[in-house]
Design an enzyme around this catalytic site. Structure first.
Site, PDB file in Angstrom:
ATOM      1  N   TYR A  49       8.570  37.246  -1.818  1.00  0.00           N
ATOM      2  CA  TYR A  49       7.542  36.208  -1.815  1.00  0.00           C
ATOM      3  C   TYR A  49       7.873  35.158  -0.745  1.00  0.00           C
ATOM      4  CZ  TYR A  49       4.607  32.457  -3.614  1.00  0.00           C
ATOM      5  OH  TYR A  49       3.687  31.461  -3.740  1.00  0.00           O
ATOM      6  N   ARG A 109      13.330  17.268 -22.055  1.00  0.00           N
ATOM      7  CA  ARG A 109      13.829  17.980 -20.873  1.00  0.00           C
ATOM      8  C   ARG A 109      14.864  19.009 -21.312  1.00  0.00           C
ATOM      9  NH1 ARG A 109      17.770  15.869 -18.487  1.00  0.00           N
ATOM     10  NH2 ARG A 109      16.907  13.765 -18.337  1.00  0.00           N
ATOM     11  N   LYS A 130       1.118  34.265 -12.580  1.00  0.00           N
ATOM     12  CA  LYS A 130       0.377  35.468 -12.193  1.00  0.00           C
ATOM     13  C   LYS A 130      -0.038  36.254 -13.438  1.00  0.00           C
ATOM     14  CE  LYS A 130       1.496  33.714  -8.257  1.00  0.00           C
ATOM     15  NZ  LYS A 130       2.653  34.095  -7.492  1.00  0.00           N
ATOM     16  N   ASP A 137      12.989  39.673  -9.151  1.00  0.00           N
ATOM     17  CA  ASP A 137      11.707  38.993  -9.371  1.00  0.00           C
ATOM     18  C   ASP A 137      10.744  40.054  -9.902  1.00  0.00           C
ATOM     19  OD1 ASP A 137       9.105  37.958  -9.107  1.00  0.00           O
ATOM     20  OD2 ASP A 137       9.650  36.716  -7.391  1.00  0.00           O
TER      21      ASP A 137
HETATM   22  C1  LIG Z   1       3.708  33.454  -6.869  1.00  0.00           C
HETATM   23  C2  LIG Z   1       5.033  34.106  -6.788  1.00  0.00           C
HETATM   24  C3  LIG Z   1       6.218  33.347  -6.832  1.00  0.00           C
HETATM   25  C4  LIG Z   1       6.217  31.848  -6.910  1.00  0.00           C
HETATM   26  O1  LIG Z   1       5.709  31.383  -8.111  1.00  0.00           O
HETATM   27  P1  LIG Z   1       4.953  29.979  -8.286  1.00  0.00           P
HETATM   28  O2  LIG Z   1       4.603  29.982  -9.715  1.00  0.00           O
HETATM   29  O3  LIG Z   1       3.783  29.986  -7.349  1.00  0.00           O
HETATM   30  O4  LIG Z   1       5.956  28.924  -7.899  1.00  0.00           O
HETATM   31  C5  LIG Z   1       7.423  34.032  -6.798  1.00  0.00           C
HETATM   32  N1  LIG Z   1       7.467  35.379  -6.695  1.00  0.00           N
HETATM   33  C6  LIG Z   1       6.353  36.126  -6.636  1.00  0.00           C
HETATM   34  C7  LIG Z   1       6.463  37.609  -6.532  1.00  0.00           C
HETATM   35  C8  LIG Z   1       5.100  35.524  -6.672  1.00  0.00           C
HETATM   36  O5  LIG Z   1       3.996  36.285  -6.591  1.00  0.00           O
END
Ligand SMILES: *Cc1c(COP(=O)(O)O)cnc(C)c1O
Length: 381
Positions: free
Chosen positions: A98, A46, A195, A170
């Site tokens: 998001y 961890r 993604k 982000d």
């Molecule tokens: C999918 C996404 C998230 C969240 O990520 P997860 O891996 O699904 O928890 C956060 N920000 C953006 C822009 C996303 O497309």
């Protein structure tokens, strides 16, 4: 080192003991210590694991951070970053972040006394007006989802510094291949590795990096104290994905531009939202802060009532949530990703019923174009 080379040689690109060019999956929870209080560098997975560490070094290299952190999902990563704040703190949040990020704030963090104001961060003048004495951070997403609005990161970072706020970005949609928020003045970058970074729709992961040693120490503490870490197998998969990010992004965006141009001249399409089109309101800003326009695009059908049969008649575009994988995906934000937003609020934000969002994959462009063309042709039937 240029970005394409960093993708391959960044982080820890070979195993120290064997020379293996792919850092092995260290599937272990604990480590033999050489003596009491004398671990060899790792104590418990961890707190640290060599496979995860290689990935963490890689994201730090790609974004220009001092340290990276890998989490079990993008939301776990975002949660760890929000742990920097305490009861009474106020955060300015993009109004089209998001959905899961907004839900985290609205349903979970409010219980800890955090407060937020949502606003259109692509209009920088709104930020200054929304500042409160307790405001501690700006949380930005650009390009945004699903309308691909662009926020001026350098200008936001300047405002943040002036007012003693952290700026957190982000960077999931652009990826470090196309945009580096830390170099534009941001303090912290978060990613959903699920993604484009993973890129093959086979792993859920999140990443954080920062160029500030003190913030890095705090985030390291939260990563270990809360424990939402990424496992060694998924850390390996994500690194494997990242090595080809450059090639994939070039293919994604070449396809996206071609489809955007096709849709823009099609008589059955109302509007096309793609920052790579000169008609996009933030095209010039996108050109200055990004090295490309990514593979996400949205458009509205003139005949809004036909949106469901339209997406269902697509053959190659897979109807589904998520984005950034090699395969093309299609979604209807109004009834899928953005369904939880009340209708008036959603329409006011420009997310119409007839809006279609594409995550353009890396298939042959003409096959994708023909698929859109045949589905549009069926609208008359
Ligand atoms: C999918 C996404 C998230 C969240 O990520 P997860 O891996 O699904 O928890 C956060 N920000 C953006 C822009 C996303 O497309």
């Amino acid at each position: 080192m240029r970005m394409q080379t960093k993708l391959i040689h960044g982080g820890i690109s070979e195993d120290a003991t064997t020379g293996a060019v792919s850092v092995p999956i260290y599937q272990t929870s604990t480590y033999r210590q050489e003596g009491v209080g004398r671990p060899k560098g790792y104590e418990y997975s961890r707190s640290g694991n060599p496979t995860r560490f290689a990935l963490e070094e890689l994201i730090a290299d790609l974004e220009g951070g001092v340290k990276g952190f890998a989490f079990a999902s993008g939301l776990a990563a975002i949660h760890a970053v929000f742990c920097l704040f305490q009861s009474g703190d106020h955060i300015l949040l993009g109004d089209d972040v998001y959905g899961g990020t907004f839900r985290l704030f609205d349903k979970v963090l409010v219980k800890n006394g955090l407060r937020c104001t949502t606003l259109d961060t692509s209009d920088v003048s709104q930020i200054k007006k929304a500042l409160q004495p307790t405001t501690k951070a700006l949380y930005l997403e650009t390009p945004s989802n699903p309308l691909l609005k662009i926020t001026d990161l350098a200008q936001c970072a300047r405002i943040a510094k002036e007012h003693g706020l952290l700026s957190i970005v982000d960077n999931t949609f652009a990826t470090p291949y196309l945009q580096n928020p830390l170099s534009l003045g941001a303090d912290i970058v978060v990613h959903s590795g699920t993604k484009y970074l993973g890129g093959h729709s086979d792993v859920v992961a999140g990443l954080v990096t920062t160029n500030d040693e003190k913030l890095a120490q705090e985030i390291a503490f939260f990563q270990n104290a809360i424990g939402g870490v990424l496992g060694p197998q998924d850390s390996w998969l994500l690194q494997r994905g990242i090595r080809t990010l450059g090639l994939r992004m070039e293919a994604h965006q070449a396809n996206a531009l071609h489809l955007a141009q096709f849709l823009a001249q099609h008589p059955k399409i109302d509007q096309v939202y793609y920052p790579g089109l000169p008609t996009h309101p933030n095209h010039d800003l996108a050109k200055t802060q990004m090295r490309g326009f990514s593979g996400m695009l949205s458009f509205t059908l003139k005949n809004e009532a036909k949106v469901v049969p339209f997406v269902e008649s697509l053959q190659l575009f897979i109807l589904g949530e998520s984005l950034g994988g090699v395969e093309s995906l299609v979604g209807v934000p109004a009834v899928m990703t953005h369904a939880c937003i009340p209708k008036e609020k959603r329409i006011a934000a420009g997310i119409k019923d007839g809006l279609v969002r594409l995550s353009v994959g890396i298939e042959h462009c003409e096959d994708l174009l023909e698929d859109l063309d045949q589905a549009l042709a069926q609208l008359d039937k």
